[in-house]
Design an enzyme around this catalytic site. Structure first.
Site, PDB file in Angstrom:
ATOM      1  N   ASP A  67       0.844  -1.198   0.000  1.00  0.00           N
ATOM      2  CA  ASP A  67       0.000   0.000   0.000  1.00  0.00           C
ATOM      3  C   ASP A  67       0.877   1.246   0.000  1.00  0.00           C
ATOM      4  O   ASP A  67       2.101   1.159   0.175  1.00  0.00           O
ATOM      5  CB  ASP A  67      -0.984  -0.004   1.184  1.00  0.00           C
ATOM      6  N   ASN A 136      -8.506  -1.614  13.851  1.00  0.00           N
ATOM      7  CA  ASN A 136      -9.869  -1.867  13.362  1.00  0.00           C
ATOM      8  C   ASN A 136      -9.934  -3.098  12.460  1.00  0.00           C
ATOM      9  O   ASN A 136     -10.930  -3.336  11.791  1.00  0.00           O
ATOM     10  CB  ASN A 136     -10.402  -0.634  12.611  1.00  0.00           C
ATOM     11  N   HIS A 138      -7.989  -3.745   9.832  1.00  0.00           N
ATOM     12  CA  HIS A 138      -7.616  -3.582   8.421  1.00  0.00           C
ATOM     13  C   HIS A 138      -6.341  -4.353   8.092  1.00  0.00           C
ATOM     14  O   HIS A 138      -5.510  -4.607   8.965  1.00  0.00           O
ATOM     15  CB  HIS A 138      -7.524  -2.100   8.010  1.00  0.00           C
ATOM     16  N   GLU A 143      -9.958  -1.188   4.680  1.00  0.00           N
ATOM     17  CA  GLU A 143     -10.673  -0.826   5.904  1.00  0.00           C
ATOM     18  C   GLU A 143     -11.942  -1.676   6.035  1.00  0.00           C
ATOM     19  O   GLU A 143     -12.356  -2.328   5.065  1.00  0.00           O
ATOM     20  CB  GLU A 143     -11.039   0.669   5.836  1.00  0.00           C
TER      21      GLU A 143
HETATM   22  P1  PGA Z   1       1.598  -0.838  12.755  1.00  0.00           P
HETATM   23  O1  PGA Z   1       0.557  -0.810  11.535  1.00  0.00           O
HETATM   24  O2  PGA Z   1       2.570  -1.940  12.490  1.00  0.00           O
HETATM   25  O3  PGA Z   1       2.240   0.510  12.708  1.00  0.00           O
HETATM   26  O4  PGA Z   1       0.805  -1.074  13.987  1.00  0.00           O
HETATM   27  C1  PGA Z   1      -0.085  -1.971  11.152  1.00  0.00           C
HETATM   28  C2  PGA Z   1      -1.204  -1.650  10.193  1.00  0.00           C
HETATM   29  O5  PGA Z   1      -1.893  -0.622  10.382  1.00  0.00           O
HETATM   30  O6  PGA Z   1      -1.425  -2.438   9.263  1.00  0.00           O
END
Ligand code: PGA
Length: 256
Positions: A67, A136, A138, A143
């Site tokens: 992404d 959440n 995702h 999302e």
């Molecule tokens: P993080 O992000 O490793 O910074 O917690 C993970 C994500 O949002 O996929």
């Protein structure tokens, strides 16, 4: 879904890096899907260490972005392309062009997402996709509400994600509202998936992913459909799993 629970964030990174290293040792020209996020940083550092000490050679592998934000200059420290280069690729002699980028500054973003899908398809897909998980649920920037069939596309970020990522920016207002993300259908085509999570803030999402129904409300739960998913988490991220004891015992047994 294999769930492996480790005592600490660093033990999670060691376990995850070990699996990536084993793949590249057996197949140096592997195709790896790379995620960004705080959780991945320890893993990339261990991969760099393995490269430097000659344990694994990452210079022949090919890499694919998961992404990217829309509209962030590649020179910015918040650009995922920049993060992947600085945190990993430039330290392992990955040649120019080894990373198939998702260009969040492309003049035609729709076209860019199609171009990426075609490039990924022509390359034969990824052998291993690294993933984190949002609070959440995702995966990538898919999302809640993202369809299991979704492909790489332009997405709008959820308010939770904007707030979770605000500390990388001057303020929540500076976080881009849109991103490019591989779709869930795209991610599900990876031959294997390694999802890593640490910390209590991820416990609810982990429980929903592993023990809840496979539903678009928790995009990560759609990984239950995939035959080769390994989830590596620390005890804090595992704290809301009802089946935690069973999973821990299984993980200990399989690690000898
Ligand atoms: P993080 O992000 O490793 O910074 O917690 C993970 C994500 O949002 O996929």
């Amino acid at each position: 879904m294999e769930v492996v629970i480790r005592d600490s964030q660093s033990a999670v990174a060691v376990e995850a890096a070990g699996r990536v290293i084993a793949l590249v040792q057996s197949a140096p020209a592997s195709q790896l899907g790379l995620a960004t996020g705080a959780t991945q940083q320890g893993i990339y550092q261990l991969l760099i260490d393995a490269h430097r000490s000659g344990v694994a050679d990452f210079s022949s592998a090919r890499y694919f972005m998961l992404d990217e934000y829309v509209g962030i200059p590649v020179s910015s420290s918040t650009s995922f392309q920049n993060v992947l280069s600085n945190d990993f690729l430039r330290h392992v002699q990955a040649p120019d062009g080894a990373l198939e980028v998702l260009d969040g500054n492309a003049p035609d973003l729709e076209h860019e997402t199609h171009r990426f899908e075609v490039a990924l398809g022509n390359a034969g897909g990824v052998d291993l996709q690294l993933l984190g998980i949002g609070t959440n649920g995702h995966i990538g920037f898919n999302e809640p509400g993202s369809s299991a069939e979704s492909r790489t596309r332009v997405v709008e970020l959820h308010t939770d994600t904007i707030h979770s990522n605000a500390h990388y920016f001057e303020s929540a207002e500076s976080v881009p509202r849109c991103a490019l993300s591989q779709g869930i259908g795209t991610i599900l085509e990876a031959r294997s998936i390694l999802l890593i999570a640490t910390g209590e803030s991820k416990a609810r999402a982990i429980a929903a992913m592993v023990e809840g129904p496979a539903t678009e409300d928790c995009p990560a739960s759609l990984l239950q459909k995939h035959p080769n998913v390994t989830v590596i988490i620390d005890t804090a991220a595992a704290s809301m799993l009802r089946t935690r004891e069973k999973v821990t015992t299984r993980a200990q047994a399989s690690s000898g």
